[in-house]
Design a protein around this motif. Structure first.
Motif, mmCIF file in Angstrom:
data_model
loop_
_atom_site.group_PDB
_atom_site.id
_atom_site.type_symbol
_atom_site.label_atom_id
_atom_site.label_comp_id
_atom_site.label_asym_id
_atom_site.label_seq_id
_atom_site.Cartn_x
_atom_site.Cartn_y
_atom_site.Cartn_z
ATOM 1 N N UNK A 1 0.810 -1.307 0.104
ATOM 2 C CA UNK A 1 -0.033 0.030 0.004
ATOM 3 C C UNK A 1 0.992 1.321 0.097
ATOM 4 N N UNK A 2 0.334 2.368 -0.191
ATOM 5 C CA UNK A 2 1.042 3.630 -0.078
ATOM 6 C C UNK A 2 0.653 4.304 1.170
ATOM 7 N N UNK A 3 1.670 4.720 1.899
ATOM 8 C CA UNK A 3 1.751 5.559 3.358
ATOM 9 C C UNK A 3 1.543 6.958 2.875
ATOM 10 N N UNK A 4 0.479 7.620 3.112
ATOM 11 C CA UNK A 4 0.307 9.126 3.223
ATOM 12 C C UNK A 4 -0.215 9.565 4.431
ATOM 13 N N UNK A 5 0.007 10.855 4.733
ATOM 14 C CA UNK A 5 -0.415 11.543 5.823
ATOM 15 C C UNK A 5 -1.950 11.923 5.751
ATOM 16 N N UNK A 6 -2.382 11.842 6.867
ATOM 17 C CA UNK A 6 -4.027 11.947 7.239
ATOM 18 C C UNK A 6 -4.444 13.152 6.337
ATOM 19 N N UNK A 7 -3.756 14.426 6.624
ATOM 20 C CA UNK A 7 -4.092 15.538 5.991
ATOM 21 C C UNK A 7 -4.270 15.473 4.625
ATOM 22 N N UNK A 8 -3.433 14.757 3.914
ATOM 23 C CA UNK A 8 -3.261 14.672 2.244
ATOM 24 C C UNK A 8 -4.518 13.800 2.019
ATOM 25 N N UNK A 9 -4.664 12.709 2.858
ATOM 26 C CA UNK A 9 -5.608 11.521 2.511
ATOM 27 C C UNK A 9 -6.946 12.334 2.397
ATOM 28 N N UNK A 10 -7.223 13.226 3.274
ATOM 29 C CA UNK A 10 -8.818 13.947 3.401
ATOM 30 C C UNK A 10 -8.568 14.673 2.054
ATOM 31 N N UNK A 11 -7.621 15.391 1.861
ATOM 32 C CA UNK A 11 -7.735 16.142 0.333
ATOM 33 C C UNK A 11 -8.066 15.375 -0.418
ATOM 34 N N UNK A 12 -7.373 14.260 -0.619
ATOM 35 C CA UNK A 12 -7.742 13.226 -1.976
ATOM 36 C C UNK A 12 -9.201 12.824 -1.970
ATOM 37 N N UNK A 13 -9.821 12.354 -0.878
ATOM 38 C CA UNK A 13 -11.041 12.060 -0.726
ATOM 39 C C UNK A 13 -11.906 13.254 -1.291
ATOM 40 N N UNK A 14 -11.781 14.380 -0.798
ATOM 41 C CA UNK A 14 -12.545 15.383 -1.076
ATOM 42 C C UNK A 14 -12.569 15.691 -2.694
ATOM 43 N N UNK A 15 -11.275 15.342 -3.150
ATOM 44 C CA UNK A 15 -11.173 15.918 -4.730
ATOM 45 C C UNK A 15 -11.855 14.764 -5.494
ATOM 46 N N UNK A 16 -11.960 13.506 -4.870
ATOM 47 C CA UNK A 16 -12.511 12.504 -5.695
ATOM 48 C C UNK A 16 -14.127 12.597 -5.572
ATOM 49 N N UNK A 17 -14.635 13.113 -4.550
ATOM 50 C CA UNK A 17 -16.093 13.336 -4.444
ATOM 51 C C UNK A 17 -16.359 14.533 -5.141
ATOM 52 N N UNK A 18 -15.465 15.529 -5.338
ATOM 53 C CA UNK A 18 -15.809 16.479 -6.216
ATOM 54 C C UNK A 18 -15.926 16.154 -7.656
ATOM 55 N N UNK A 19 -15.084 15.385 -8.077
ATOM 56 C CA UNK A 19 -14.917 14.983 -9.515
ATOM 57 C C UNK A 19 -16.267 13.866 -9.939
ATOM 58 N N UNK A 20 -16.626 12.952 -8.955
ATOM 59 C CA UNK A 20 -17.366 11.917 -9.282
ATOM 60 C C UNK A 20 -18.857 12.068 -8.810
#
Length: 51
Positions: free
Chosen positions: A32-51
């Motif tokens: 898996x890929x290890x990312x910081x929680x703050x960055x993970x939340x940003x990635x999730x929000x971007x996916x929700x906005x796109x899809x």
């Protein structure tokens, strides 16, 4: 002595295995890929906005 204890007990990474084993070792063993929680939340929000 106080500075030595600070260095020993300093929190190097929020995810404990990564702090002791290293980021690349954990990523390789867990597959898996290890990312910081703050960055993970940003990635999730971007996916929700796109899809």
């Amino acid at each position: 002595m106080k500075n030595l204890l600070k260095k020993i007990f300093k929190k190097r990474h929020p995810y404990a295995p990564v702090a002791f084993l290293g980021k690349k070792a954990v990523e390789g063993s867990m597959g898996c890929k290890v990312v910081k929680t703050k960055k993970l939340y940003k990635m999730i929000q971007a996916e929700r906005a796109d899809g």
